[in-house]
Design an enzyme around this catalytic site. Sequence first.
Site, PDB file in Angstrom:
ATOM      1  CE1 TYR A 101      -3.444   2.958   0.818  1.00  0.00           C
ATOM      2  CE2 TYR A 101      -1.682   3.536   2.581  1.00  0.00           C
ATOM      3  CZ  TYR A 101      -2.825   3.774   1.515  1.00  0.00           C
ATOM      4  OH  TYR A 101      -3.304   5.282   1.774  1.00  0.00           O
ATOM      5  CD  GLN A 352     -17.342  27.595  55.874  1.00  0.00           C
ATOM      6  OE1 GLN A 352     -16.835  26.793  56.376  1.00  0.00           O
ATOM      7  NE2 GLN A 352     -18.562  27.475  55.364  1.00  0.00           N
ATOM      8  CE1 TYR A 355     -18.767  27.050  49.354  1.00  0.00           C
ATOM      9  CE2 TYR A 355     -19.393  26.013  47.444  1.00  0.00           C
ATOM     10  CZ  TYR A 355     -19.671  26.016  48.984  1.00  0.00           C
ATOM     11  OH  TYR A 355     -20.735  25.468  49.410  1.00  0.00           O
ATOM     12  NE  ARG A 358     -15.373  27.672  52.859  1.00  0.00           N
ATOM     13  CZ  ARG A 358     -16.633  27.075  52.897  1.00  0.00           C
ATOM     14  NH1 ARG A 358     -16.841  25.696  53.009  1.00  0.00           N
ATOM     15  NH2 ARG A 358     -17.466  27.709  52.264  1.00  0.00           N
ATOM     16  CG  PHE A 404      -2.505   6.800   9.939  1.00  0.00           C
ATOM     17  CD1 PHE A 404      -3.791   6.688  10.002  1.00  0.00           C
ATOM     18  CD2 PHE A 404      -1.938   6.007   9.117  1.00  0.00           C
ATOM     19  CE1 PHE A 404      -4.510   6.180   9.393  1.00  0.00           C
ATOM     20  CE2 PHE A 404      -2.714   5.164   8.300  1.00  0.00           C
ATOM     21  CZ  PHE A 404      -4.010   5.216   8.646  1.00  0.00           C
ATOM     22  CE  LYS A 459     -16.354  50.649  38.412  1.00  0.00           C
ATOM     23  NZ  LYS A 459     -17.230  49.545  39.026  1.00  0.00           N
TER      24      LYS A 459
END
Length: 725
Positions: A101, A352, A355, A358, A404, A459
Site C-alpha cells: 500500500y 469561613q 469557595y 476554601r 496515524f 474596574k
Amino acid sequence: MTGGRDNDSKGPNGATGPSTSYGQHIQWVLQHHKRLQHLTKTNESDAAVTLQGDQLTLADLVAASQYKVRCQVTKDKSVLDTVDASVSFLARQLEEGVEIYGINTGFGGSADTRTSQTVDLQKSLVQSLQTGILLPSEVGVGSEEEEAMSGRRHSLPRRTVRGAMAGRCNSLLRGHSAVRQEVIETMVQMLNDDLIPVVPLRGSISASGDLMPLAYIAGSLEGNPGIYISCPTKDGRKILPSNEAFHQAGITPLTLGPKEGLGIANGTIVSGAVAALGLHETQYLALLTQALTGMCTEAMRGTVDNQHPFIAAARPHVGQIEAAANITRFLRGSKFATTSHLLGAKTGGLAQDRYALRTASQWIAPYLEDLQLAAQQLETELNSTTDNPLIDVQNGHVHHGGNFQATSVTSATEKTRLSLQMLGKLMFAQSSELINPMLNGDLPPNLSFDDPSLSFTFKGIDINMAAYMSELGFLANPVSSHVQSAEMHNQAVNSLALISARYTLDAVEVVSMMASAHLYACCQALDLQAMHDTIRETIQSATKGTIRDLFQPLLDKNELEEVVSITSKAIGHGLKEAKTKDLQDQSAAAADATIAPLFAVFSNIDKSDEVKTKLFTGITAWKDQCAKFVASSVTNTRLLFASSAETITPTYLSHGSKKLYHFVRNELQVPLHKGLVEHPTTDTPSAEGIKVDAGDRYLIGKQISTIYHALRSGRIHDVLVESLL
C-alpha cells in the site's frame, strides 16, 4: 510521590527518583523544567537535542521548537542500521513484485489503483495533499492588505513547524518507515539553519496523520518552488521559494524515494507538536493557579486552614493532597493569611472563606491528575511510529494498520483545554472577589490607591476577566464530537487532533491573559493590605495619644485602655463601612462611628456626675481631632507607600508571594498603581501631593502586558517554581 509516601515512583516520562514531600505533578514539572534549563540556559556548546526514536521528551521538543536548540541525529549504530535496513527491505520487496500500500498502490479510498512508477507516485501523493490556503503576504509575494482581509494568519507559527520537523525525524529514526538517513539529516540541517517551511494552518483532520501540513514539509525537501521557506537573514527573515532557499543554504534538493513522501506525511506530529507546546505552558499555568490562590488568600486575609493536610487526607485524591501541600508551602511565613479556625479567632464576618479560596485544592485536584496523563500520552506519541504501512525488518513483514489515527493526541488536548477552562474559572472567581468592594473586606473599591470618586483602577480588569472567561468557556467545548466522514468514507472516523490542539493553544493564550491580570491585581491588593496595616498602626498610636490627652485625668489606666480599644475598633469599622467615600468624608464617618461606643462606655463607668459630664463634653473635641488624625494618617501612609511600597510590603508576605511580588515589582518594574496620577495625560498631583513623572505613566493594559510577556516567554518560570518549593 504524593506526600512523600512512595519510596520509588515514576513520573509521566518514566523517570524514577527518591521520595520527596512534593506531589507527582510538581515533580514532573520540576524534571521538565530542569531539562529545559539544561538545554536552553547552559553555556555548554554541545547542548543539543539528540534524536534517536525513543527518548524524546516534551522538554526536548519545546527546546527544539520554541527555543531553537540545535538537534542532532544519534550516532548509535544500531539505530542507524535499523533505518538503513528498512530502506533495503522495502527495495527487496519491490524487486520481488510485492504489492504494498502507498508504494505501488493508490492511497486511501483510491488504493485500488496500481503503478510501477514508485518515485512519481510519491510526487503524486504530496501534490494531492498540498492544498492548503495561504495569503500572498505569508509567502512573501503580497502586502499586508491581503492579510487584513481575514484578520488573522493562515499559516502555522514557525515554532510549531520546527517542533513537527524535529518530532517527525525522531519517529522516522525508529526504522519502521523506510525513509533514508539522507532525508532525515536534511530535515535536521534545515532545523539547525532555521529554514522553516511555511505551512497552512487549516486542512488537517489528523486521521491518516496530519497529511496536508506534513506534505508541505515534504515538498520543501524536494525544493518545490511552490513551497516557501522562512529564512534568517542579517536584516531579519525573508520568505523564499524552497528551491531558492536551498540554493542559498547550499542544500541539495531531494528526490523522494519509494514511501518517503508517505513516510513523512503519514504522521501525527504536527498535532503532537502543537499539543506539546500547549501542554508545556499549561503545566506552568497549573502551578501559577496554585501560587495565585496563595497570593489571593493573603490579599483577602483568608486562612491557611483551607489547605490543612487533614482535610486532604480525609478525601485522599492525589491531586488534592498535592495542591493543598503546594499552596500551604507557598503561604509559609505570611502575616496576612491566618490560621484562624484552628486558633478559634475568626469570629467576625464570614465564619469561613468563600469557595474560590476554601475549595481551591479540591477544584484544582483532578486537573493536575489529567495533565499528568496528558503528558504521558504525548510523550508516548512523540516516541512512536505513526506511519502506515510499517516495516518490520526483524520478522520480514509489512504491516498495514492505523497508528496515524491521532486520537491519543486529541484525548490529551481535550483534557488540557478543559483543565485550562477550570483553572481560568478559579482565577476569575478569585479576581472578582478581590476587586468587588462588597466582597473584598478592608480593601478599597476597585483596588484603588487614591480616592474612589475619581479612581476606578481595576474596574476595567474586572470586565476584561469576564470577557476572557466567556471566550475560554467557548473554547472548552470538545472538538472530538464534531468528526465528519472524509476521503471517500475511508476516513470515516478521524481524530481532529490538530484542530483540538490549535484551540488548546488559544485557551493557553486566554488563560495567560487572565493569570497576568490576576497577578497584577494580587500585587496591588497586597500593597493595599500592607498599607492598611500601616494606617491601622498609625491610627492606633494616634488614638492612644489623643484619648490620653483628652481623658487621662478622668480615667484610670484600665479604663483608658478599654476606651482606646473600643475607639480603635470603631474607627476601623467606620473606615470599612465608608470605604466608597473620599478621604475627608471617610475620616469623618470613622470619627462618627466612635461616638455611640464612647457614650456607651462612659455611661457604664462608675464615676461622679461631674466627671461623666466632662467625659461627655470631651467627646466633641475627640470627634474633631479623630477625623483630623485619621485623614493625616491615611495621607502620610499613602505618601510613604507611593515611594516605598516595594520595600515595605514584602515584610508582610509569605515565602511564595514575596518571590512573585519581587519579580513583578523589581524585575519587571511594574509598580503599585497610584490612581489617576498614573494616567499619561494627567499632570496634576493627587490631593496628597503624589506625582508620577510623565515618562513613568503607563496604561494599565501596558503593565499587564509586561507580565503577560514574561509569562508566555517563560521568563517567570524559574521564580514560579521556586515560590512553590
